[in-house]
Design a protein around this motif. Structure first.
Motif, PDB file in Angstrom:
ATOM      1  N   LEU A  82       8.661  28.622  21.436  1.00 53.89           N
ATOM      2  CA  LEU A  82       9.018  30.031  21.599  1.00 53.89           C
ATOM      3  C   LEU A  82      10.230  30.178  22.513  1.00 53.89           C
ATOM      4  N   SER A  83      10.276  29.390  23.580  1.00 55.02           N
ATOM      5  CA  SER A  83      11.426  29.476  24.482  1.00 55.02           C
ATOM      6  C   SER A  83      12.700  28.984  23.802  1.00 55.02           C
ATOM      7  N   LEU A  84      12.593  27.959  22.964  1.00 57.62           N
ATOM      8  CA  LEU A  84      13.770  27.468  22.239  1.00 57.62           C
ATOM      9  C   LEU A  84      14.272  28.513  21.249  1.00 57.62           C
ATOM     10  N   ILE A  85      13.350  29.221  20.629  1.00 56.85           N
ATOM     11  CA  ILE A  85      13.754  30.302  19.706  1.00 56.85           C
ATOM     12  C   ILE A  85      14.512  31.369  20.476  1.00 56.85           C
ATOM     13  N   HIS A  86      14.013  31.729  21.649  1.00 53.93           N
ATOM     14  CA  HIS A  86      14.646  32.799  22.412  1.00 53.93           C
ATOM     15  C   HIS A  86      15.955  32.359  23.068  1.00 53.93           C
ATOM     16  N   ILE A  87      16.107  31.079  23.295  1.00 49.38           N
ATOM     17  CA  ILE A  87      17.388  30.570  23.796  1.00 49.38           C
ATOM     18  C   ILE A  87      18.436  30.644  22.686  1.00 49.38           C
TER      19      ILE A  87
END
Length: 173
Positions: free
Chosen positions: A159-164
């Motif tokens: 999820l954090s990689l998607i938001h980055i």
């Protein structure tokens, strides 16, 4: 539908939304319900396996009787349609009878709904819950706890990689 929360603090609520007072003070029966709930995603679990987890010191006959008594109490407290019996001596919870946060968490994470999954992950599986003289149950809890924690970490990382990579995408939990 019964609501069973096992991620973080244990909570069991009946259809009326009230805690199931009949089961308060019966940790082995609540633990049995938790094992059945988490095992339901993999199909039925054998009665012999449940006896080995919860009544390892009893003879097979006495262990089966203890299991039958526990299942009876759970049915009386939570409803007759709680379990689905399997002709091969397997047992599992009825899909429409129990909602479990850990099962929902796994389904959300598996379907790519990371935000929903993480909103359900309120802490470690059965955090602070312990049963005396049930080494096999403790091993099961430790293994499942580690597996679910890894899934939560992997989900948070994805999820954090998607938001980055998509900084304009809204992020809510």
């Amino acid at each position: 539908m019964v609501k069973l929360r096992v991620l973080g603090t244990l909570d069991l609520q009946t259809d009326s939304g009230r805690p199931s007072s009949d089961l308060v003070g019966q940790p082995k029966r609540i633990a049995l319900l938790a094992v059945l709930a988490l095992s339901s995603t993999r199909g039925p679990i054998s009665r012999d396996r449940l006896v080995g987890i919860f009544w390892p010191d009893l003879s097979q006959r006495r262990g089966r009787r203890a299991l039958s008594q526990s299942l009876y109490v759970l049915r009386q407290s939570l409803g007759d349609d709680l379990f689905v019996a399997n002709g091969n001596d397997g047992l599992q919870l009825g899909a429409s009878s129990v909602w479990c946060d850990a099962v929902e968490f796994q389904e959300a994470a598996g379907s790519g709904d990371g935000e929903r999954a993480l909103s359900l992950y309120a802490g470690d599986l059965l955090d602070g819950f312990h049963l005396a003289d049930t080494e096999e149950f403790e091993r099961w809890v430790d293994s499942e706890r580690a597996r679910l924690k890894r899934l939560a970490i992997d989900t948070a990382l994805k999820l954090s990689l998607i938001h980055i990579s998509e900084p304009t995408r809204p992020f809510t939990l």
